[in-house]
Design an enzyme around this catalytic site. Structure first.
Site, PDB file in Angstrom:
ATOM      1  N   LYS A 118      81.029  10.281  61.597  1.00  0.00           N
ATOM      2  CA  LYS A 118      79.862   9.459  62.581  1.00  0.00           C
ATOM      3  C   LYS A 118      79.646   8.071  61.777  1.00  0.00           C
ATOM      4  O   LYS A 118      78.480   8.018  62.215  1.00  0.00           O
ATOM      5  CB  LYS A 118      78.742  11.009  62.017  1.00  0.00           C
ATOM      6  CG  LYS A 118      78.664  11.578  62.832  1.00  0.00           C
ATOM      7  CD  LYS A 118      77.839  12.306  62.442  1.00  0.00           C
ATOM      8  CE  LYS A 118      77.966  13.853  64.082  1.00  0.00           C
ATOM      9  NZ  LYS A 118      76.062  15.188  63.785  1.00  0.00           N
ATOM     10  N   LYS A 201      86.749  18.283  74.769  1.00  0.00           N
ATOM     11  CA  LYS A 201      86.077  19.260  74.733  1.00  0.00           C
ATOM     12  C   LYS A 201      84.582  18.778  75.667  1.00  0.00           C
ATOM     13  O   LYS A 201      84.729  17.657  75.852  1.00  0.00           O
ATOM     14  CB  LYS A 201      85.525  19.517  73.639  1.00  0.00           C
ATOM     15  CG  LYS A 201      85.717  21.118  73.393  1.00  0.00           C
ATOM     16  CD  LYS A 201      85.397  20.664  70.955  1.00  0.00           C
ATOM     17  CE  LYS A 201      83.738  21.305  71.753  1.00  0.00           C
ATOM     18  NZ  LYS A 201      84.180  22.268  70.205  1.00  0.00           N
ATOM     19  N   LYS A 204      78.247  17.274  74.675  1.00  0.00           N
ATOM     20  CA  LYS A 204      76.585  16.411  75.312  1.00  0.00           C
ATOM     21  C   LYS A 204      77.023  14.435  75.340  1.00  0.00           C
ATOM     22  O   LYS A 204      76.069  14.107  74.963  1.00  0.00           O
ATOM     23  CB  LYS A 204      75.423  16.446  74.520  1.00  0.00           C
ATOM     24  CG  LYS A 204      75.845  16.021  72.759  1.00  0.00           C
ATOM     25  CD  LYS A 204      74.402  17.335  72.173  1.00  0.00           C
ATOM     26  CE  LYS A 204      74.738  17.110  70.964  1.00  0.00           C
ATOM     27  NZ  LYS A 204      73.862  18.925  70.041  1.00  0.00           N
TER      28      LYS A 204
HETATM   29  P1  AMP Z   1      77.055  20.844  69.049  1.00  0.00           P
HETATM   30  O1  AMP Z   1      76.757  20.864  71.048  1.00  0.00           O
HETATM   31  O2  AMP Z   1      78.427  20.095  69.306  1.00  0.00           O
HETATM   32  O3  AMP Z   1      75.918  21.315  68.420  1.00  0.00           O
HETATM   33  O4  AMP Z   1      77.687  22.434  69.299  1.00  0.00           O
HETATM   34  C1  AMP Z   1      76.656  23.571  69.303  1.00  0.00           C
HETATM   35  C2  AMP Z   1      77.526  24.607  69.144  1.00  0.00           C
HETATM   36  O5  AMP Z   1      78.309  24.653  70.822  1.00  0.00           O
HETATM   37  C3  AMP Z   1      78.849  24.976  68.319  1.00  0.00           C
HETATM   38  O6  AMP Z   1      78.675  26.366  68.526  1.00  0.00           O
HETATM   39  C4  AMP Z   1      79.573  24.505  69.385  1.00  0.00           C
HETATM   40  O7  AMP Z   1      80.768  25.441  68.477  1.00  0.00           O
HETATM   41  C5  AMP Z   1      79.441  24.715  70.640  1.00  0.00           C
HETATM   42  N1  AMP Z   1      80.317  24.229  71.536  1.00  0.00           N
HETATM   43  C6  AMP Z   1      79.716  23.133  72.339  1.00  0.00           C
HETATM   44  N2  AMP Z   1      80.313  22.350  72.676  1.00  0.00           N
HETATM   45  C7  AMP Z   1      81.221  23.764  73.143  1.00  0.00           C
HETATM   46  C8  AMP Z   1      82.294  23.949  74.487  1.00  0.00           C
HETATM   47  N3  AMP Z   1      82.667  22.593  74.855  1.00  0.00           N
HETATM   48  N4  AMP Z   1      83.185  24.546  74.042  1.00  0.00           N
HETATM   49  C9  AMP Z   1      82.411  25.256  73.712  1.00  0.00           C
HETATM   50  N5  AMP Z   1      81.903  25.772  72.435  1.00  0.00           N
HETATM   51  C10 AMP Z   1      81.229  24.439  72.253  1.00  0.00           C
END
Ligand code: AMP
Ligand code: TRP
Length: 341
Positions: A118, A201, A204
């Site tokens: 980051k 993956k 966002k």
């Molecule tokens: P983030 O959006 O990276 O802050 O993730 C928030 C939560 O969503 C975390 O528990 C991640 O493991 C889950 N998460 C984020 N992106 C994915 C994805 N593409 N597939 C599965 N879980 C996800």
């Protein structure tokens, strides 16, 4: 002095930054609701203090925090059964984080790959908060004596640091005060990949909105994104083994399986051999059926932010009732005058 045994307690946090998408739903929110429904005591937090380790526009942060709360509730999380709250409303997190700043070693923090990713090349310009981020995360977890933390693979190192902090504290003060928290890492089955690139993956931060299905997308948008999802030209293979080297096909089948609560084998029994011109409309119908109610419930909830704020304030009160005595006991162990466990 013997400390009480640790009862199973789940804690997880999500940053209120940007749109919630299908990956968040299948990998986190839906699983959280299932854990709650299995009767396990669960605490879920919008980690706004983590969000501000990088710049956040104040009105966007406020909106994203409420929208994330709405996303949790619309995905089946019952804020009376579980505890749903906003991190900055429970000051014990930052108080415990200071203690952990004094337990964690510089060398441990410098090894954190997320900081390196980051902060990038310009680490001198990164905030001190971004560097200390994992100590606050350890505080989030340990101030509740949480035993299990569902997170993505990218957070594994922070969970190991949490264990290291707990171990050092317990060792330094000669007590088994903090539990050894176990990460519950999302599996390949619940990892949702980008609709434009099956090797990345769904995220966002992807600049292409077509790469993800947002929980706020309406039925037409959901269907269009699935119709346009990247695939190879072959029809689906006969069985799950044939998906091995076909990341885009595998992703769409995984999404179908997760949304319909079936195994990949079960899905392949019905869909094996079908061309994408048949499978995509099946998936679009299913996705609309499952996700449209969530998006409409989220927008209904967002029309009454006062009610969301009430839910979060109630969650914060109940979270504090757990965190306060654990922080005070920590202060007492350390030797702070006036601690009232
Ligand atoms: P983030 O959006 O990276 O802050 O993730 C928030 C939560 O969503 C975390 O528990 C991640 O493991 C889950 N998460 C984020 N992106 C994915 C994805 N593409 N597939 C599965 N879980 C996800
Ligand atoms: N760092 C986590 C993420 O970016 C969010 C988070 C903060 C968290 N505190 C936590 C997750 C405590 C689990 C437990 O995904």
């Amino acid at each position: 002095m013997a400390e009480p045994a640790f009862t199973p307690r789940v804690f997880s946090g999500i940053q209120p930054t940007g749109n919630l998408h299908l990956g968040n739903y299948l990998g986190a929110l839906k699983r959280f609701a299932e854990t709650q429904n299995a009767g396990i005591s669960s605490i879920y937090c919008m980690v706004d203090l983590h969000a501000i380790t990088v710049w956040q526009d104040p009105s966007e942060l406020r909106h994203a925090t409420r929208e994330l709360a709405a996303g949790f509730i619309a995905s089946g999380l019952d804020p009376r059964q579980s505890i749903l709250f906003n991190q900055s409303q429970v000051p014990e997190h930052t108080q415990m984080a200071w203690v952990f700043n004094c337990v964690a070693r510089m060398g441990w923090m410098k090894r954190m790959t997320q900081f390196k990713d980051k902060a990038g090349k310009n680490a001198e310009q990164a905030s001190l908060g971004l560097f200390g981020y994992p100590a606050l995360m350890a505080a989030d977890i340990l101030v509740y004596h949480a035993t299990h933390v569902p997170v993505g693979e990218d957070q594994k190192q922070h969970l190991e640091l949490t264990q290291e902090i707990a171990r050092k504290f317990n060792h330094d003060y000669g007590l088994e005060f903090f539990p050894e928290t176990q990460p519950v890492i999302e599996g390949a089955a619940t990892r949702v990949m980008s609709l434009r690139d099956g090797s990345r993956k769904m995220s966002k931060s992807d600049p292409s909105d077509m790469s993800r299905i947002n929980l706020t997308d309406d039925a037409d948008t959901i269907a269009r994104k699935i119709r346009k999802a990247k695939t190879d030209p072959e029809p689906l293979p006969a069985d799950a083994d044939g998906l091995e080297d076909r990341p885009e096909a595998r992703n769409l089948v995984n999404i179908y399986a997760a949304l319909s609560d079936q195994s990949v084998d079960q899905v392949m029994r019905d869909a094996g051999g079908k061309p994408f011109s048949e499978f995509k409309p099946m998936l679009a119908d299913l996705a609309v059926e499952k996700l449209a109610p969530i998006s409409s419930e989220m927008s209904r909830l967002m029309q009454d932010v006062a009610e969301i704020d009430r839910i979060l304030a109630d969650g914060a009160d109940r979270a504090r009732a757990i965190a306060h005595p654990i922080l005070q006991r920590t202060y007492e162990i350390i030797g702070m005058v006036g601690a009232k466990p």
